[in-house]
Design an enzyme around this catalytic site. Sequence first.
Site, mmCIF file in Angstrom:
data_model
loop_
_atom_site.group_PDB
_atom_site.id
_atom_site.type_symbol
_atom_site.label_atom_id
_atom_site.label_comp_id
_atom_site.label_asym_id
_atom_site.label_seq_id
_atom_site.Cartn_x
_atom_site.Cartn_y
_atom_site.Cartn_z
ATOM 1 N N LYS A 291 0.765 -1.263 0.122
ATOM 2 C CA LYS A 291 -0.109 -0.197 0.159
ATOM 3 C C LYS A 291 0.869 1.120 0.124
ATOM 4 O O LYS A 291 0.712 2.221 -0.838
ATOM 5 C CB LYS A 291 -0.902 0.037 1.250
ATOM 6 C CG LYS A 291 -1.540 1.260 1.408
ATOM 7 C CD LYS A 291 -2.774 1.386 0.732
ATOM 8 C CE LYS A 291 -3.473 2.867 0.931
ATOM 9 N NZ LYS A 291 -4.461 3.221 0.238
ATOM 10 N N LYS B 60 -0.405 11.535 4.681
ATOM 11 C CA LYS B 60 -0.557 10.229 5.860
ATOM 12 C C LYS B 60 0.258 9.327 5.378
ATOM 13 O O LYS B 60 1.103 8.760 5.774
ATOM 14 C CB LYS B 60 -1.886 10.129 6.231
ATOM 15 C CG LYS B 60 -1.788 8.908 7.120
ATOM 16 C CD LYS B 60 -3.467 8.062 7.225
ATOM 17 C CE LYS B 60 -3.137 6.685 7.809
ATOM 18 N NZ LYS B 60 -4.563 6.158 8.073
HETATM 19 P P1 NAD Z 1 -12.745 8.026 9.147
HETATM 20 O O1 NAD Z 1 -12.086 9.037 9.973
HETATM 21 O O2 NAD Z 1 -13.728 8.460 8.085
HETATM 22 O O3 NAD Z 1 -13.428 6.597 9.814
HETATM 23 C C1 NAD Z 1 -12.705 6.225 10.855
HETATM 24 C C2 NAD Z 1 -13.938 5.774 11.704
HETATM 25 O O4 NAD Z 1 -13.342 5.092 12.853
HETATM 26 C C3 NAD Z 1 -14.740 6.783 12.346
HETATM 27 O O5 NAD Z 1 -15.825 6.601 12.234
HETATM 28 C C4 NAD Z 1 -14.009 6.972 13.811
HETATM 29 O O6 NAD Z 1 -15.243 7.387 14.890
HETATM 30 C C5 NAD Z 1 -13.807 5.447 14.089
HETATM 31 N N1 NAD Z 1 -13.153 5.112 15.220
HETATM 32 C C6 NAD Z 1 -11.819 5.687 15.682
HETATM 33 N N2 NAD Z 1 -11.519 5.444 16.987
HETATM 34 C C7 NAD Z 1 -12.098 4.430 16.927
HETATM 35 C C8 NAD Z 1 -12.457 3.425 18.064
HETATM 36 N N3 NAD Z 1 -11.215 3.491 19.352
HETATM 37 N N4 NAD Z 1 -13.226 2.490 18.329
HETATM 38 C C9 NAD Z 1 -14.287 2.640 17.256
HETATM 39 N N5 NAD Z 1 -14.500 3.368 16.210
HETATM 40 C C10 NAD Z 1 -13.355 4.432 16.262
HETATM 41 O O7 NAD Z 1 -11.653 7.283 8.146
HETATM 42 P P2 NAD Z 1 -11.914 6.624 6.583
HETATM 43 O O8 NAD Z 1 -11.613 7.631 5.423
HETATM 44 O O9 NAD Z 1 -12.853 5.627 6.689
HETATM 45 O O10 NAD Z 1 -10.350 5.771 6.603
HETATM 46 C C11 NAD Z 1 -10.043 4.635 7.512
HETATM 47 C C12 NAD Z 1 -8.985 4.058 7.111
HETATM 48 O O11 NAD Z 1 -8.920 3.818 5.596
HETATM 49 C C13 NAD Z 1 -7.720 4.974 7.019
HETATM 50 O O12 NAD Z 1 -6.572 4.123 7.631
HETATM 51 C C14 NAD Z 1 -7.332 5.689 5.689
HETATM 52 O O13 NAD Z 1 -5.991 5.733 5.561
HETATM 53 C C15 NAD Z 1 -7.613 4.413 5.014
HETATM 54 N N6 NAD Z 1 -8.157 4.690 3.469
HETATM 55 C C16 NAD Z 1 -9.114 5.744 3.185
HETATM 56 C C17 NAD Z 1 -9.651 5.850 1.833
HETATM 57 C C18 NAD Z 1 -10.506 7.187 1.769
HETATM 58 O O14 NAD Z 1 -10.655 7.436 0.514
HETATM 59 N N7 NAD Z 1 -11.080 7.701 2.641
HETATM 60 C C19 NAD Z 1 -8.912 5.365 0.947
HETATM 61 C C20 NAD Z 1 -7.913 4.141 0.984
HETATM 62 C C21 NAD Z 1 -7.650 3.996 2.543
#
Ligand code: NAD
Length: 296
Positions: A171, A246
Amino acid sequence: MTQIAFIGLGNMGSGMCANLAKAGYDVRAFDLNPDAVKKAEASGAKGAPSVADAVREADVVVSMLPAGKHVLSVYFGDDGVAAHAGPGKLFLDCSTISVEDAREAAGKAQAAGFPMVDAPVSGGTAAADAGTLTFMVGGPKEAFDKAKPFLDVMGKNVFHAGAAGNGQVAKIANNMLLGISMIGTCEAFNLAAKLGLDAQTFFDISSTASGQCWSMTSYCPAPGPVPTAPSNRDYQPGFAIAMMLKDLKLALASAQGADAETPLGQLAEEIYAKLDDDGHGGLDFSGVMKRLQGAL
Ligand code: NAD
């Protein structure tokens, strides 16, 4: 019926969770944000009031959390997944975290008797909603084989990248290349324009010549040639500069630990960091084009 605990119902997790529920699995969903849990309930999952409640009866635990510290504390903190899951249940973390954190998590899981894979994704929220993500999976082959049917529901391409942490390696190396190639593509389109060549003509030539790359042909940073690209909607929404930053930071930290030279990765990180510092972290990463044009 197979029961799945899904933890982390944000931008990405909500769609992934919904697809598992749609496929007929009994999904128990938990997030710190109650609105996210309500949204998961509306898409067919059952809301859980805590990590413990979500995982207690689950056959597999899937997580999609912001960063490594969240993953380590959700799985191995007091009252975390490992403290409440049934013996030997499968842990499947899809978050993008450092290679080191992923290997630490896998080691802790193994010591506690749980098979675990790191399975970060490529593809944004649209792919998460559509179930067309690409998964890059690190972990033992037996754990990969167990995880694959669930990943197939959420994604279109599922690759086994090797041992624990190798999903994250794939990744961050991929995204470092993407971050660099996007800046190069922006520079080329900007240079061509400054010297009197319009974007479409340059695209037609370069996309069939040796400059061709994904950043050009699928995500062109100059408006026009690729209608679906964020450049046609003033670089909003898309893959945010803050997210690219990030991933680059993760890549550079791991590169340093592995003594790997990444001079262009470093430069790319500085360019996106400056945009982020200047308040443009929410802009799509192809918005580098606007900075080159002097519009930011
Ligand atoms: P986001 O911030 O929208 O979602 C993360 C969720 O985790 C939130 O709803 C938050 O409340 C929850 N959370 C945090 N701590 C928690 C805990 N202790 N217990 C339960 N829930 C908890 O982030 P996202 O955009 O969904 O991204 C998630 C992951 O995917 C990241 O690592 C990001 O790098 C990766 N990612 C994101 C994308 C994108 O386009 N958004 C693409 C590829 C990968």
